[in-house]
Design a protein around this motif. Structure first.
Motif, PDB file in Angstrom:
ATOM      1  N   ALA A 198       0.837  -1.210   0.000  1.00  0.00           N
ATOM      2  CA  ALA A 198       0.000   0.000   0.000  1.00  0.00           C
ATOM      3  C   ALA A 198       0.871   1.259   0.000  1.00  0.00           C
ATOM      4  O   ALA A 198       0.551   2.257  -0.663  1.00  0.00           O
ATOM      5  N   ILE A 199       1.982   1.217   0.748  1.00  0.00           N
ATOM      6  CA  ILE A 199       2.921   2.352   0.780  1.00  0.00           C
ATOM      7  C   ILE A 199       3.524   2.581  -0.606  1.00  0.00           C
ATOM      8  O   ILE A 199       3.684   3.724  -1.058  1.00  0.00           O
ATOM      9  N   ILE A 200       3.839   1.488  -1.308  1.00  0.00           N
ATOM     10  CA  ILE A 200       4.376   1.594  -2.666  1.00  0.00           C
ATOM     11  C   ILE A 200       3.325   2.203  -3.604  1.00  0.00           C
ATOM     12  O   ILE A 200       3.649   3.007  -4.484  1.00  0.00           O
ATOM     13  N   LYS A 201       2.057   1.844  -3.399  1.00  0.00           N
ATOM     14  CA  LYS A 201       0.983   2.428  -4.210  1.00  0.00           C
ATOM     15  C   LYS A 201       0.944   3.951  -4.045  1.00  0.00           C
ATOM     16  O   LYS A 201       0.606   4.679  -4.977  1.00  0.00           O
ATOM     17  N   LEU A 202       1.309   4.416  -2.844  1.00  0.00           N
ATOM     18  CA  LEU A 202       1.350   5.857  -2.578  1.00  0.00           C
ATOM     19  C   LEU A 202       2.667   6.481  -3.051  1.00  0.00           C
ATOM     20  O   LEU A 202       2.911   7.667  -2.842  1.00  0.00           O
ATOM     21  N   LYS A 203       3.542   5.637  -3.654  1.00  0.00           N
ATOM     22  CA  LYS A 203       4.847   6.043  -4.198  1.00  0.00           C
ATOM     23  C   LYS A 203       5.804   6.584  -3.134  1.00  0.00           C
ATOM     24  O   LYS A 203       6.697   7.384  -3.430  1.00  0.00           O
ATOM     25  N   ASP A 204       5.624   6.150  -1.896  1.00  0.00           N
ATOM     26  CA  ASP A 204       6.558   6.502  -0.831  1.00  0.00           C
ATOM     27  C   ASP A 204       7.628   5.412  -0.760  1.00  0.00           C
ATOM     28  O   ASP A 204       7.680   4.596   0.171  1.00  0.00           O
ATOM     29  N   LEU A 246      11.808 -13.190  -0.565  1.00  0.00           N
ATOM     30  CA  LEU A 246      10.683 -12.334  -0.977  1.00  0.00           C
ATOM     31  C   LEU A 246      10.953 -10.871  -0.637  1.00  0.00           C
ATOM     32  O   LEU A 246      10.579  -9.969  -1.396  1.00  0.00           O
ATOM     33  N   ILE A 247      11.599 -10.635   0.495  1.00  0.00           N
ATOM     34  CA  ILE A 247      11.929  -9.258   0.893  1.00  0.00           C
ATOM     35  C   ILE A 247      12.911  -8.646  -0.102  1.00  0.00           C
ATOM     36  O   ILE A 247      12.732  -7.511  -0.569  1.00  0.00           O
ATOM     37  N   ASP A 248      13.971  -9.403  -0.459  1.00  0.00           N
ATOM     38  CA  ASP A 248      14.958  -8.892  -1.418  1.00  0.00           C
ATOM     39  C   ASP A 248      14.330  -8.656  -2.794  1.00  0.00           C
ATOM     40  O   ASP A 248      14.689  -7.701  -3.503  1.00  0.00           O
ATOM     41  N   THR A 249      13.405  -9.528  -3.174  1.00  0.00           N
ATOM     42  CA  THR A 249      12.717  -9.349  -4.460  1.00  0.00           C
ATOM     43  C   THR A 249      11.907  -8.056  -4.465  1.00  0.00           C
ATOM     44  O   THR A 249      11.894  -7.319  -5.458  1.00  0.00           O
ATOM     45  N   ARG A 250      11.253  -7.765  -3.347  1.00  0.00           N
ATOM     46  CA  ARG A 250      10.463  -6.529  -3.262  1.00  0.00           C
ATOM     47  C   ARG A 250      11.379  -5.304  -3.295  1.00  0.00           C
ATOM     48  O   ARG A 250      11.019  -4.275  -3.888  1.00  0.00           O
ATOM     49  N   LEU A 251      12.541  -5.392  -2.675  1.00  0.00           N
ATOM     50  CA  LEU A 251      13.503  -4.288  -2.748  1.00  0.00           C
ATOM     51  C   LEU A 251      13.941  -4.060  -4.194  1.00  0.00           C
ATOM     52  O   LEU A 251      14.090  -2.915  -4.644  1.00  0.00           O
ATOM     53  N   GLU A 280      13.340  -1.072  -9.686  1.00  0.00           N
ATOM     54  CA  GLU A 280      12.757  -1.083 -11.032  1.00  0.00           C
ATOM     55  C   GLU A 280      11.727   0.023 -11.190  1.00  0.00           C
ATOM     56  O   GLU A 280      11.703   0.720 -12.212  1.00  0.00           O
ATOM     57  N   TYR A 281      10.859   0.210 -10.169  1.00  0.00           N
ATOM     58  CA  TYR A 281       9.841   1.266 -10.241  1.00  0.00           C
ATOM     59  C   TYR A 281      10.488   2.644 -10.382  1.00  0.00           C
ATOM     60  O   TYR A 281       9.929   3.528 -11.025  1.00  0.00           O
ATOM     61  N   GLU A 282      11.652   2.814  -9.786  1.00  0.00           N
ATOM     62  CA  GLU A 282      12.345   4.109  -9.841  1.00  0.00           C
ATOM     63  C   GLU A 282      13.183   4.271 -11.109  1.00  0.00           C
ATOM     64  O   GLU A 282      13.866   5.279 -11.270  1.00  0.00           O
ATOM     65  N   GLY A 283      13.151   3.283 -11.999  1.00  0.00           N
ATOM     66  CA  GLY A 283      13.837   3.398 -13.281  1.00  0.00           C
ATOM     67  C   GLY A 283      15.224   2.824 -13.329  1.00  0.00           C
ATOM     68  O   GLY A 283      15.870   2.837 -14.385  1.00  0.00           O
ATOM     69  N   ASN A 284      15.724   2.282 -12.218  1.00  0.00           N
ATOM     70  CA  ASN A 284      17.074   1.698 -12.193  1.00  0.00           C
ATOM     71  C   ASN A 284      16.979   0.232 -12.594  1.00  0.00           C
ATOM     72  O   ASN A 284      17.137  -0.681 -11.767  1.00  0.00           O
ATOM     73  N   LYS A 285      16.744  -0.010 -13.864  1.00  0.00           N
ATOM     74  CA  LYS A 285      16.395  -1.354 -14.331  1.00  0.00           C
ATOM     75  C   LYS A 285      17.590  -2.304 -14.354  1.00  0.00           C
ATOM     76  O   LYS A 285      17.434  -3.506 -14.096  1.00  0.00           O
ATOM     77  N   GLU A 286      18.766  -1.798 -14.689  1.00  0.00           N
ATOM     78  CA  GLU A 286      19.935  -2.679 -14.713  1.00  0.00           C
ATOM     79  C   GLU A 286      20.282  -3.153 -13.297  1.00  0.00           C
ATOM     80  O   GLU A 286      20.612  -4.321 -13.085  1.00  0.00           O
ATOM     81  N   PHE A 287      20.190  -2.246 -12.317  1.00  0.00           N
ATOM     82  CA  PHE A 287      20.427  -2.628 -10.928  1.00  0.00           C
ATOM     83  C   PHE A 287      19.360  -3.627 -10.464  1.00  0.00           C
ATOM     84  O   PHE A 287      19.659  -4.598  -9.766  1.00  0.00           O
ATOM     85  N   PHE A 313      10.498 -14.372 -12.516  1.00  0.00           N
ATOM     86  CA  PHE A 313       9.393 -13.784 -13.284  1.00  0.00           C
ATOM     87  C   PHE A 313       9.666 -12.314 -13.594  1.00  0.00           C
ATOM     88  O   PHE A 313       9.497 -11.866 -14.737  1.00  0.00           O
ATOM     89  N   TYR A 314      10.092 -11.567 -12.588  1.00  0.00           N
ATOM     90  CA  TYR A 314      10.349 -10.138 -12.804  1.00  0.00           C
ATOM     91  C   TYR A 314      11.537  -9.918 -13.731  1.00  0.00           C
ATOM     92  O   TYR A 314      11.533  -8.990 -14.552  1.00  0.00           O
ATOM     93  N   LEU A 315      12.564 -10.770 -13.638  1.00  0.00           N
ATOM     94  CA  LEU A 315      13.723 -10.655 -14.526  1.00  0.00           C
ATOM     95  C   LEU A 315      13.307 -10.955 -15.962  1.00  0.00           C
ATOM     96  O   LEU A 315      13.725 -10.266 -16.904  1.00  0.00           O
ATOM     97  N   ALA A 316      12.468 -11.964 -16.145  1.00  0.00           N
ATOM     98  CA  ALA A 316      11.955 -12.278 -17.477  1.00  0.00           C
ATOM     99  C   ALA A 316      11.177 -11.094 -18.046  1.00  0.00           C
ATOM    100  O   ALA A 316      11.298 -10.766 -19.235  1.00  0.00           O
ATOM    101  N   ASN A 317      10.388 -10.444 -17.199  1.00  0.00           N
ATOM    102  CA  ASN A 317       9.631  -9.270 -17.621  1.00  0.00           C
ATOM    103  C   ASN A 317      10.540  -8.158 -18.116  1.00  0.00           C
ATOM    104  O   ASN A 317      10.235  -7.492 -19.109  1.00  0.00           O
ATOM    105  N   LEU A 318      11.644  -7.951 -17.396  1.00  0.00           N
ATOM    106  CA  LEU A 318      12.606  -6.923 -17.822  1.00  0.00           C
ATOM    107  C   LEU A 318      13.211  -7.271 -19.179  1.00  0.00           C
ATOM    108  O   LEU A 318      13.324  -6.413 -20.065  1.00  0.00           O
ATOM    109  N   PHE A 319      13.623  -8.516 -19.346  1.00  0.00           N
ATOM    110  CA  PHE A 319      14.192  -8.931 -20.624  1.00  0.00           C
ATOM    111  C   PHE A 319      13.181  -8.754 -21.757  1.00  0.00           C
ATOM    112  O   PHE A 319      13.539  -8.340 -22.861  1.00  0.00           O
ATOM    113  N   GLU A 320      11.929  -9.042 -21.478  1.00  0.00           N
ATOM    114  CA  GLU A 320      10.903  -8.971 -22.520  1.00  0.00           C
ATOM    115  C   GLU A 320      10.529  -7.531 -22.851  1.00  0.00           C
ATOM    116  O   GLU A 320      10.488  -7.151 -24.036  1.00  0.00           O
ATOM    117  N   ASN A 321      10.255  -6.729 -21.844  1.00  0.00           N
ATOM    118  CA  ASN A 321       9.642  -5.415 -22.069  1.00  0.00           C
ATOM    119  C   ASN A 321      10.615  -4.238 -22.052  1.00  0.00           C
ATOM    120  O   ASN A 321      10.304  -3.190 -22.619  1.00  0.00           O
TER     121      ASN A 321
END
Length: 442
Positions: free
Chosen positions: A240-246, A269-274, A279-286, A309-317
């Motif tokens: 929910a905090i991420i939805k508020l972009k905080d 799961l925690i590291d994946t969310r980090l 990625e949301y902030e645009g640092n896609k390579e990191f 799954f998220y890495l595959a998404n980056l490679f695809e999109n």
């Protein structure tokens, strides 16, 4: 005479002994049933909500059912523990998700044991069963009967919670929240209060009232509840905090959780969310490097599956590297077959397989056309027929233009692929040699 008296005493003693042993066996059988149920419920509450029931949980519930039926079969349905046993059977079927069986057993219980102390609880369990069977009117009937009787605050709180579940299922979220709030006020059971707060938070999330959702989920995490449920509540709050972009607050909370030993099983799961936040902030390579680190550091976990799954998404999109995207979509099931993302990953992989097949055919057709243009003997007919442009139809001209467009598209796709080769190496090849340090564990 003395001998006769002695024999009588002996018979009385044997009868007493048999009754005593029988009574102990009777009690022990039901005690074992209760213990199996308790172990199953404890384990079930410690597992991720919504997951398939584990083999251990199923085994203990089935053992509780078997031993409870044994109590009824051996000692009769009018024995002192018969109502306890039948009620336990109904609850066990419900917790196994066998709602049809639970319905039959609980309805039988209400008809047979009208004076049982468990009648109010049985009505609650039957109402909850009806909700899961989409028999809402029957559920409301049982709850209305309860409301007309003199019931404890505990039963009243559970009744309000079931009403909240019913309205939530109907997608009438404001009404659901009202009943969940009443359940919170009436109950003193931490588990019920936690579930009511959690469901209220879910309702607020759906209504996009993220601040209120955060408040509910935060309050859940402070209760005396199983660690898995606490983790889920904390992650819901962070979402929910991420939805508020905080993003800074979300990152702060995630890193704090990573320092707590009780969440060790969820570090992936925690590291994946980090990595998601990066990625949301645009640092896609990191983000890509971070996803790869999760896969290598925590293999065969739900977090590794999500990271794939998220890495595959980056490679695809983002990187337009479809071969790599497909490989990581395929890796999701290999990492954790029960992950929520498995189905979506398989759909993406299937679509990419079709795309790659078409792309490879286009490239082959382009190469064949180029070879024809330079007179490759393997493709040019032995009889050289001069081109007669005067006989070219509009349809032929259209096909020629389409072929040129396909060749141009394939060439551009190859150009994009080649310009991203270094990025691909950074994410795939260099991951074998260059690794960022994984986050420190508590």
């Amino acid at each position: 005479m003395l001998l006769l008296e002695f024999v009588k005493q002996k018979i009385h003693f044997l009868v007493f002994f048999i009754l005593l042993v029988s009574s102990c066996a009777y009690y022990n059988t039901f005690f074992n049933a209760e213990e199996s149920y308790r172990l199953a419920r404890k384990k079930q509450l410690s597992e991720k909500s919504g997951n398939k029931i584990s083999a251990e949980v199923r085994k203990n519930y089935e053992k509780a059912i078997k031993k409870s039926w044994k109590v009824i079969d051996l000692y009769g349905d009018s024995s002192s523990y018969a109502d306890d046993a039948l009620f336990l059977i109904g609850k066990s079927h419900f917790n196994l998700g066998e709602y049809g069986k639970a319905e039959r057993v609980l309805e039988q219980f209400l008809l047979k044991y009208v004076y049982s102390e468990f009648i109010p609880e049985a009505r609650l369990w039957l109402a909850r069963t009806y909700v899961n069977l989409d028999k809402d009117d029957k559920a409301l009937e049982q709850l209305n009967i309860l409301n007309e009787e003199s019931i404890s605050s505990k039963i009243a709180g559970e009744s309000q919670f079931i009403l909240g579940e019913l309205y939530f299922k109907r997608e009438e979220y404001p009404q659901a929240i009202q009943h969940f709030e009443k359940a919170i006020d009436l109950s003193s059971d931490p588990l019920l209060i936690g579930e009511a707060m959690f469901q209220a938070g879910e309702a607020y999330w759906i209504l996009k009232k993220y601040e209120k959702a955060i408040d509910k989920f935060d309050r859940v995490s402070k209760l005396d509840i199983p660690v898995q449920r606490e983790f889920e509540a904390r992650m819901k709050s962070i979402n929910a905090i991420i939805k508020l972009k905080d993003y800074r607050e979300a990152e702060r909370r995630l890193k704090k959780m990573h320092q707590q030993k009780r969440f060790e099983n969820q570090f992936a799961l925690i590291d994946t969310r980090l990595a998601n936040i990066a990625e949301y902030e645009g640092n896609k390579e990191f983000a890509a490097d971070s996803y790869y680190d999760v896969i290598k550091t925590y293999p065969r976990t739900e977090g590794a599956a999500m990271a794939s799954f998220y890495l595959a998404n980056l490679f695809e999109n983002s990187f337009s590297m479809m071969d790599s995207a497909k490989a990581y979509y395929d890796n999701v099931r290999k990492q954790f077959g029960l992950a929520d993302s498995v189905s979506a990953a398989e759909k993406h992989s299937k679509l990419l397989a079709e795309y790659l097949k078409i792309k490879n055919q286009i490239i082959k057709d382009r190469d064949d056309l180029n070879r024809l243009a330079i007179g490759d003997s393997a493709l040019v007919d032995s009889v050289d027929v001069p081109e007669d442009k005067s006989t070219e139809t509009e349809d032929d001209a259209e096909k020629t233009a389409m072929a040129k467009a396909i060749i141009e598209t394939a060439s551009k796709d190859e150009l994009v692929q080649s310009t991203l080769t270094d990025k691909g190496k950074n994410t795939e090849k260099n991951t074998k040699t260059v690794k960022k340090k994984p986050a420190k564990k508590a």
